[in-house]
Design an enzyme around this catalytic site. Structure first.
Site, short mmCIF file in Angstrom:
data_model
loop_
_atom_site.label_atom_id
_atom_site.label_comp_id
_atom_site.label_asym_id
_atom_site.label_seq_id
_atom_site.Cartn_x
_atom_site.Cartn_y
_atom_site.Cartn_z
N HIS A 110 10.48 -12.38 1.45
CA HIS A 110 10.34 -12.04 -0.22
C HIS A 110 10.21 -10.52 -0.53
O HIS A 110 9.39 -10.01 0.28
CB HIS A 110 9.64 -12.98 -0.72
N GLU A 152 8.09 -9.47 -2.60
CA GLU A 152 6.67 -9.37 -2.58
C GLU A 152 5.79 -9.23 -1.15
O GLU A 152 4.81 -8.40 -0.95
CB GLU A 152 6.06 -10.45 -3.33
N SER A 208 14.35 -13.96 -12.57
CA SER A 208 14.15 -14.71 -13.84
C SER A 208 15.36 -15.60 -14.07
O SER A 208 15.74 -15.66 -15.44
CB SER A 208 14.41 -13.36 -14.86
N ASN A 239 10.10 -21.36 -6.11
CA ASN A 239 9.13 -20.59 -5.27
C ASN A 239 7.83 -20.49 -6.15
O ASN A 239 7.72 -19.92 -7.38
CB ASN A 239 9.71 -19.04 -4.83
N GLU A 299 17.93 -11.22 -4.34
CA GLU A 299 17.08 -11.08 -5.39
C GLU A 299 16.98 -9.45 -6.00
O GLU A 299 16.27 -8.75 -5.14
CB GLU A 299 15.72 -11.51 -4.85
C1 PEP Z 1 11.19 -15.19 -7.08
O1 PEP Z 1 10.13 -15.10 -7.05
O2 PEP Z 1 12.06 -15.21 -5.94
C2 PEP Z 1 11.61 -15.02 -8.02
C3 PEP Z 1 12.97 -14.93 -8.18
O3 PEP Z 1 10.85 -15.15 -9.31
P1 PEP Z 1 11.28 -15.20 -10.78
O4 PEP Z 1 12.13 -16.63 -10.93
O5 PEP Z 1 9.93 -15.25 -11.63
O6 PEP Z 1 11.91 -14.07 -11.40
#
Ligand code: PEP
Length: 256
Positions: free
Chosen positions: A96, A98, A214, A9, A168
């Site tokens: 997501h 965000e 992460s 992503n 997530e």
């Molecule tokens: C994401 O954007 O779905 C995500 C998991 O970001 P990151 O791996 O940077 O935590």
């Protein structure tokens, strides 16, 4: 046997054709022989055509990061699933955190988008997950249950078979704080239990559930070795071909 899926992503980070092309031209030869893992890059709309040009005849699929649930009309600033299909997009990230937190997308809206994506033959990668305060208040399973019930409302088993779920935990996204493999596995098992109750065992066993938050080249292997973690949705570490390749290799290794 569920095929692991790694989704990169890019968020709003690789949006010019040149930087997208540079990254992908490095990634394509690295992953060309990997057929055990589905690989998706979800890029900003501005470079989806670049992905279409660069990735045709490769094993990397194209993903979008959002879409609207209508096909055409007066929806300034929105993107139709028809436009996405036309440029080779196969996957779309929906819900997501965000989008939920910054743009106030509700579960009801996400449900509409999922239904439209499925009707258009796009595969939704649907994100669910709890905030830190919710985890600390022992509300994780309650939140997950609510999100599963609301985002997948009125979907049938056949529709579910085209969906990928990304668990997530929001406190782990972009923070460098990963859920431990045990913490993630516990929630993945819980999600499968809910899917069993809502649909049936076969559906629950066949749906791929990615972990996201992460993931990096170092922690990927331990996460993917867990029985119910079927790959990952990767933000920061998907921006460099090398780190993404290491993560894809970890998913490949997890099935050997
Ligand atoms: C994401 O954007 O779905 C995500 C998991 O970001 P990151 O791996 O940077 O935590």
């Amino acid at each position: 046997m569920r095929k692991p899926i790694i989704g990169g992503n890019w968020k709003m980070n690789r949006g010019t054709p040149q930087e997208a092309k540079d990254m992908l031209e490095r990634l394509v030869p690295l992953v060309k022989d990997i057929d055990t893992v589905d690989i998706v890059i979800a890029a900003p709309f501005t470079v989806l055509v670049t992905l279409y040009d660069t990735l045709s005849n490769t094993n990397i699929k194209i993903g979008a990061q959002n879409m609207y649930f209508e096909e055409k009309g007066a929806f300034t600033g929105e993107i139709s699933p028809i436009f996405l299909k036309d440029i080779g997009v196969e996957y779309v990230i929906l819900g997501h955190s965000e989008r939920r937190d910054i743009f106030k997308e509700s579960d009801a809206l996400i449900n509409k988008k999922i239904k439209k994506a499925l009707a258009m033959d796009l595969k939704p990668i649907v994100c669910i997950g709890e905030h830190l305060e919710e985890r600390e208040a022992n509300k994780t399973t309650e939140i997950i249950k609510y999100q599963i019930n609301e985002t997948f409302k009125d979907l049938d088993k056949d529709e579910m078979s085209n969906i990928i779920i990304a668990y997530e935990p929001i406190w782990a996204i972009g923070t460098g704080k990963t859920a431990t493999p045990e913490q993630a596995e516990e929630i993945h098992v819980f999600i499968r239990k809910l899917l069993d109750q809502k649909f049936d065992r076969e559906t629950a066993d066949s749906i791929r559930i990615q972990y996201g938050g992460s993931i990096n080249a170092k922690n990927a292997e331990d996460l993917f070795n867990k029985e119910n973690i079927d790959g990952g949705l990767v933000g920061g570490a998907s921006l460099q071909s090398d780190s993404l390749f290491q993560i894809i290799k970890a998913a490949d290794k997890s099935i050997k």
